[in-house]
Design an enzyme around this catalytic site. Structure first.
Site, PDB file in Angstrom:
ATOM      1  N   ALA A  95       0.642  -8.177  19.768  1.00 50.40           N
ATOM      2  CA  ALA A  95       1.503  -8.800  18.535  1.00 50.40           C
ATOM      3  C   ALA A  95       2.963  -8.941  19.238  1.00 50.40           C
ATOM      4  CB  ALA A  95       1.728  -7.738  17.453  1.00 50.40           C
TER       5      ALA A  95
ATOM      6  N   HIS B 104       0.760  -1.417   0.110  1.00 53.95           N
ATOM      7  CA  HIS B 104      -0.042   0.022   0.102  1.00 53.95           C
ATOM      8  C   HIS B 104       0.898   1.276   0.109  1.00 53.95           C
ATOM      9  CE1 HIS B 104      -3.623  -2.435   1.739  1.00 53.95           C
ATOM     10  NE2 HIS B 104      -3.708  -2.356   0.431  1.00 53.95           N
TER      11      HIS B 104
ATOM     12  N   THR C  70      -3.779  -7.483  11.163  1.00 56.90           N
ATOM     13  CA  THR C  70      -4.752  -7.126  10.421  1.00 56.90           C
ATOM     14  C   THR C  70      -6.164  -7.635  10.561  1.00 56.90           C
ATOM     15  OG1 THR C  70      -5.155  -6.846   8.143  1.00 56.90           O
ATOM     16  CG2 THR C  70      -4.201  -8.960   8.738  1.00 56.90           C
TER      17      THR C  70
HETATM   18  C1  BV8 Z   1      -8.598  -2.219  -4.916  1.00 61.30           C
HETATM   19  C2  BV8 Z   1      -3.094   3.051   2.582  1.00 61.30           C
HETATM   20  C3  BV8 Z   1      -8.977  -2.701  -7.375  1.00 61.30           C
HETATM   21  C4  BV8 Z   1      -3.363   4.528   2.730  1.00 61.30           C
HETATM   22  C5  BV8 Z   1      -4.965   1.580   2.581  1.00 61.30           C
HETATM   23  C6  BV8 Z   1     -15.202  -5.816  -2.312  1.00 61.30           C
HETATM   24  C7  BV8 Z   1     -14.426  -6.996  -2.556  1.00 61.30           C
HETATM   25  C8  BV8 Z   1     -13.073  -6.748  -2.939  1.00 61.30           C
HETATM   26  C9  BV8 Z   1     -12.432  -5.387  -3.004  1.00 61.30           C
HETATM   27  C10 BV8 Z   1     -13.557  -4.350  -2.430  1.00 61.30           C
HETATM   28  C11 BV8 Z   1     -14.781  -4.588  -2.125  1.00 61.30           C
HETATM   29  N1  BV8 Z   1     -15.482  -3.459  -1.733  1.00 61.30           N
HETATM   30  C12 BV8 Z   1     -14.686  -2.520  -2.074  1.00 61.30           C
HETATM   31  C13 BV8 Z   1     -13.458  -2.795  -2.296  1.00 61.30           C
HETATM   32  C14 BV8 Z   1     -12.119  -2.261  -2.770  1.00 61.30           C
HETATM   33  C15 BV8 Z   1     -11.542  -1.762  -1.304  1.00 61.30           C
HETATM   34  C16 BV8 Z   1     -11.861  -2.528  -0.013  1.00 61.30           C
HETATM   35  O1  BV8 Z   1     -11.355  -3.777   0.291  1.00 61.30           O
HETATM   36  N2  BV8 Z   1     -12.854  -1.837   0.488  1.00 61.30           N
HETATM   37  C17 BV8 Z   1     -13.005  -2.489   1.845  1.00 61.30           C
HETATM   38  C18 BV8 Z   1     -12.936  -1.246   2.910  1.00 61.30           C
HETATM   39  C19 BV8 Z   1     -14.151  -3.327   1.631  1.00 61.30           C
HETATM   40  N3  BV8 Z   1      -9.908  -2.153  -1.762  1.00 61.30           N
HETATM   41  C20 BV8 Z   1      -9.483  -1.105  -2.523  1.00 61.30           C
HETATM   42  O2  BV8 Z   1     -10.021  -0.180  -3.066  1.00 61.30           O
HETATM   43  C21 BV8 Z   1      -7.863  -1.652  -2.842  1.00 61.30           C
HETATM   44  N4  BV8 Z   1      -7.769  -1.467  -4.185  1.00 61.30           N
HETATM   45  O3  BV8 Z   1      -9.328  -3.053  -4.590  1.00 61.30           O
HETATM   46  O4  BV8 Z   1      -8.255  -2.043  -6.433  1.00 61.30           O
HETATM   47  C22 BV8 Z   1      -8.398  -2.306  -8.713  1.00 61.30           C
HETATM   48  C23 BV8 Z   1      -8.767  -3.249  -9.660  1.00 61.30           C
HETATM   49  C24 BV8 Z   1      -8.052  -2.806 -10.794  1.00 61.30           C
HETATM   50  C25 BV8 Z   1      -7.560  -1.509 -11.042  1.00 61.30           C
HETATM   51  C26 BV8 Z   1      -7.548  -0.653 -10.146  1.00 61.30           C
HETATM   52  C27 BV8 Z   1      -7.944  -0.943  -9.007  1.00 61.30           C
HETATM   53  C28 BV8 Z   1      -6.840  -0.776  -2.339  1.00 61.30           C
HETATM   54  C29 BV8 Z   1      -6.859  -0.767  -1.083  1.00 61.30           C
HETATM   55  C30 BV8 Z   1      -5.532   0.058  -0.145  1.00 61.30           C
HETATM   56  C31 BV8 Z   1      -6.369   1.063   0.710  1.00 61.30           C
HETATM   57  N5  BV8 Z   1      -5.069   1.699   1.336  1.00 61.30           N
HETATM   58  N6  BV8 Z   1      -3.956   2.294   3.084  1.00 61.30           N
HETATM   59  C32 BV8 Z   1      -3.265   4.830   4.269  1.00 61.30           C
HETATM   60  O5  BV8 Z   1      -2.635   4.066   4.998  1.00 61.30           O
HETATM   61  O6  BV8 Z   1      -3.662   6.073   4.414  1.00 61.30           O
HETATM   62  S1  BV8 Z   1      -6.071   0.659   3.383  1.00 61.30           S
HETATM   63  C33 BV8 Z   1      -5.745   0.379   5.047  1.00 61.30           C
HETATM   64  O7  BV8 Z   1      -6.596  -0.365   5.941  1.00 61.30           O
HETATM   65  C34 BV8 Z   1      -4.387   0.138   5.529  1.00 61.30           C
HETATM   66  O8  BV8 Z   1      -3.608   0.250   4.655  1.00 61.30           O
HETATM   67  C35 BV8 Z   1      -4.523  -1.342   5.778  1.00 61.30           C
HETATM   68  O9  BV8 Z   1      -4.155  -2.067   4.641  1.00 61.30           O
HETATM   69  C36 BV8 Z   1      -6.046  -1.623   5.617  1.00 61.30           C
HETATM   70  C37 BV8 Z   1      -6.512  -2.689   6.543  1.00 61.30           C
HETATM   71  O10 BV8 Z   1      -6.352  -2.250   7.919  1.00 61.30           O
HETATM   72  P1  BV8 Z   1      -5.661  -3.117   8.765  1.00 61.30           P
HETATM   73  O11 BV8 Z   1      -4.187  -2.793   8.693  1.00 61.30           O
HETATM   74  O12 BV8 Z   1      -6.110  -4.430   9.044  1.00 61.30           O
HETATM   75  O13 BV8 Z   1      -5.842  -2.345  10.224  1.00 61.30           O
HETATM   76  P2  BV8 Z   1      -7.341  -2.248  10.976  1.00 61.30           P
HETATM   77  O14 BV8 Z   1      -7.318  -1.346  11.795  1.00 61.30           O
HETATM   78  O15 BV8 Z   1      -8.469  -2.704   9.818  1.00 61.30           O
HETATM   79  O16 BV8 Z   1      -7.071  -3.591  11.873  1.00 61.30           O
HETATM   80  C38 BV8 Z   1      -6.252  -3.650  12.874  1.00 61.30           C
HETATM   81  C39 BV8 Z   1      -6.068  -5.067  13.417  1.00 61.30           C
HETATM   82  O17 BV8 Z   1      -4.982  -5.306  14.340  1.00 61.30           O
HETATM   83  C40 BV8 Z   1      -7.315  -5.493  14.282  1.00 61.30           C
HETATM   84  O18 BV8 Z   1      -7.740  -6.740  13.843  1.00 61.30           O
HETATM   85  C41 BV8 Z   1      -6.898  -5.254  15.701  1.00 61.30           C
HETATM   86  O19 BV8 Z   1      -7.728  -6.156  16.312  1.00 61.30           O
HETATM   87  C42 BV8 Z   1      -5.436  -5.914  15.622  1.00 61.30           C
HETATM   88  N7  BV8 Z   1      -4.828  -5.404  16.692  1.00 61.30           N
HETATM   89  C43 BV8 Z   1      -4.956  -4.007  17.318  1.00 61.30           C
HETATM   90  N8  BV8 Z   1      -4.089  -3.932  18.330  1.00 61.30           N
HETATM   91  C44 BV8 Z   1      -3.005  -5.083  18.146  1.00 61.30           C
HETATM   92  C45 BV8 Z   1      -3.695  -5.740  17.162  1.00 61.30           C
HETATM   93  N9  BV8 Z   1      -3.107  -7.069  16.784  1.00 61.30           N
HETATM   94  C46 BV8 Z   1      -1.911  -7.498  17.696  1.00 61.30           C
HETATM   95  N10 BV8 Z   1      -1.321  -6.549  18.613  1.00 61.30           N
HETATM   96  C47 BV8 Z   1      -1.930  -5.511  18.770  1.00 61.30           C
HETATM   97  N11 BV8 Z   1      -1.342  -4.903  19.810  1.00 61.30           N
END
Ligand code: BV8
Length: 243
Positions: A225, A113, A181
């Site tokens: 983690a 990303h 994640t």
């Molecule tokens: C794309 C960078 C297509 C920017 C980020 C349905 C199906 C498939 C796809 C989609 C769909 N609906 C919509 C989509 C597309 C969309 C998507 O998935 N949306 C989601 C909301 C449904 N995806 C996209 O748009 C991607 N691109 O599909 O392109 C395409 C095809 C052809 C041509 C062109 C395009 C692009 C997605 C990337 C977006 N950018 N980040 C920035 O950082 O500002 S995403 C952002 O959220 C992060 O980068 C990260 O990757 C992502 C997920 O977050 P996590 O890292 O998992 O963090 P989160 O807070 O969610 O979870 C944290 C976890 O840690 C929790 O489980 C928690 O319990 C745990 N935790 C907390 N503390 C601890 C811990 N674990 C251990 N120890 C601890 N102490």
């Protein structure tokens, strides 16, 4: 778990691996998406509509990441130790745009990303280290044009980086570790399914709590983690006499 010492390991990390270093996650109660909307700061449309607002969002995160107290934690260090001490190949794919894996010593690393400390010129395509504030008026160091430098990060609706290489590694890995994640953003959230469909890799979730993809993993270790990752890495290395 006994793994062939020549086995290939692919690791996916998310924001949870950096939480104990002091960086917010996205979807926890105090997470980033509880403060700002994805549609306002993390899409190409948002950048076209409000470039100053989007640059300010990433400038604040870049400033936060530069803070002295933000350091790699035991999970980052354990993953770097695994890469250096495991006899087979170890690839780390991170969703995170922070630089904590590099600072912990990981080298075989893909930022799918993008990276917060890089800027990309939409005019000439050049990519530059960028640790300070990025403004709409900042000129590109390569072509000199202003107004087209953006954070080198992947926004929603944009294709993540190195997807072909990642797909090939997932298909041929012997062990897939998913660390910190929520499994809510694709295509990263679908990686465990790709490993399962290849029918070869053992899949393990190391997360604070069960993720959305929990049922797709063969094995789970839930907890912070900084505890569950070193424990798991050390059990792997002990299994091949490297610890
Ligand atoms: C794309 C960078 C297509 C920017 C980020 C349905 C199906 C498939 C796809 C989609 C769909 N609906 C919509 C989509 C597309 C969309 C998507 O998935 N949306 C989601 C909301 C449904 N995806 C996209 O748009 C991607 N691109 O599909 O392109 C395409 C095809 C052809 C041509 C062109 C395009 C692009 C997605 C990337 C977006 N950018 N980040 C920035 O950082 O500002 S995403 C952002 O959220 C992060 O980068 C990260 O990757 C992502 C997920 O977050 P996590 O890292 O998992 O963090 P989160 O807070 O969610 O979870 C944290 C976890 O840690 C929790 O489980 C928690 O319990 C745990 N935790 C907390 N503390 C601890 C811990 N674990 C251990 N120890 C601890 N102490």
């Amino acid at each position: 778990m006994k793994l062939n010492p020549e086995g290939k390991i692919v690791i996916l990390t998310g924001a949870g691996v950096s939480r104990e270093s002091g960086l917010n996650t996205f979807r926890d109660a105090d997470g980033i998406w509880a403060q700002v909307r994805i549609e306002d700061v993390a899409t190409p449309e948002a950048f076209a509509r409000d470039p100053e607002g989007v640059q300010a969002f990433y400038n604040a995160r870049r400033q936060g990441l530069r803070a002295a107290e933000i350091q790699p934690n035991a999970a980052h260090l354990a993953l770097a130790e695994l890469e250096s001490d495991w006899p087979g190949e170890v690839l780390l794919v991170t969703q995170n745009i922070d630089d904590l894996h590099e600072r912990a010593g990981s080298r075989n690393l893909i930022h799918m990303h993008g990276e917060l400390f890089k800027a990309r010129c939409e005019d000439c395509g050049s990519i530059h280290e960028w640790r300070g504030d990025l403004e709409v008026t900042s000129p590109c160091p390569a072509c000199g044009d202003s107004g087209n430098l953006r954070p080198h990060v992947v926004w929603f609706g944009e294709m993540p980086f190195e997807m072909d290489r990642i797909a090939a590694e997932l298909e041929s890995c012997d062990l897939f570790l998913s660390v910190g994640t929520s499994g809510s953003v694709y295509p990263a959230a679908g990686f465990v399914q790709e490993v399962r469909m290849a029918g070869r890799g053992h899949t393990v979730e190391l997360n604070l709590e069960p993720s959305e993809g929990r049922d797709l993993f063969h094995e789970h270790h839930h907890g912070p983690a900084s505890e569950v990752v070193p424990d798991y890495v050390h059990s792997l290395l002990e299994g091949v006499g490297r610890r």
